[in-house]
Design an enzyme around this catalytic site. Structure first.
Site, PDB file in Angstrom:
ATOM      1  N   ARG A   1       0.821  -1.215   0.000  1.00 15.95           N
ATOM      2  CA  ARG A   1       0.000   0.000   0.000  1.00 15.95           C
ATOM      3  C   ARG A   1       0.851   1.259   0.000  1.00 15.95           C
ATOM      4  NH1 ARG A   1      -3.698  -0.492   4.967  1.00 15.95           N
ATOM      5  NH2 ARG A   1      -1.765  -1.303   5.777  1.00 15.95           N
TER       6      ARG A   1
ATOM      7  N   ASN B   1      -5.939  -3.039   2.015  1.00 12.69           N
ATOM      8  CA  ASN B   1      -5.863  -4.478   2.208  1.00 12.69           C
ATOM      9  C   ASN B   1      -7.279  -4.989   2.420  1.00 12.69           C
ATOM     10  OD1 ASN B   1      -3.062  -4.577   2.139  1.00 12.69           O
ATOM     11  ND2 ASN B   1      -2.830  -4.568   4.352  1.00 12.69           N
TER      12      ASN B   1
END
Length: 94
Positions: free
Chosen positions: A18, A36
């Site tokens: 990320r 996620n």
């Protein structure tokens, strides 16, 4: 402007996916978000000019150095006019 939603599977949690995605989006002036998911995948939305969005989609097939990408699904969507890129937390209720 185009928008693509990607879902990436493999070893993609706990490998800075990320954060690296956020940095790549900033470098290429792409808006959107990344998060996620509880099933171990990463979901992201990229909006921007076609060439820049494609760079992020291509990057998602590789991920950061510690990731092992198994598969990537890409879906076209209508742009929403996003203006920034955010890292989202895992959705509530999962």
């Amino acid at each position: 402007m185009i928008r693509r939603r990607v879902v990436v599977s493999g070893q993609v949690h706990g490998v800075f996916f990320r954060d690296t995605c956020r940095r790549m989006a900033g470098e290429h002036k792409v808006a959107g978000w990344v998060r996620n998911l509880p099933d171990g995948t990463v979901e992201a939305v990229f909006e921007g000019d076609p060439a820049s969005v494609q760079k992020l989609v291509d990057w998602a097939h590789e991920g950061p150095p510690m990731a092992t990408v198994g598969s990537v699904s890409v879906r076209e969507e209508e742009p929403e006019g996003l203006s920034s890129f955010e890292v989202w937390e895992t959705p509530a209720g999962f």
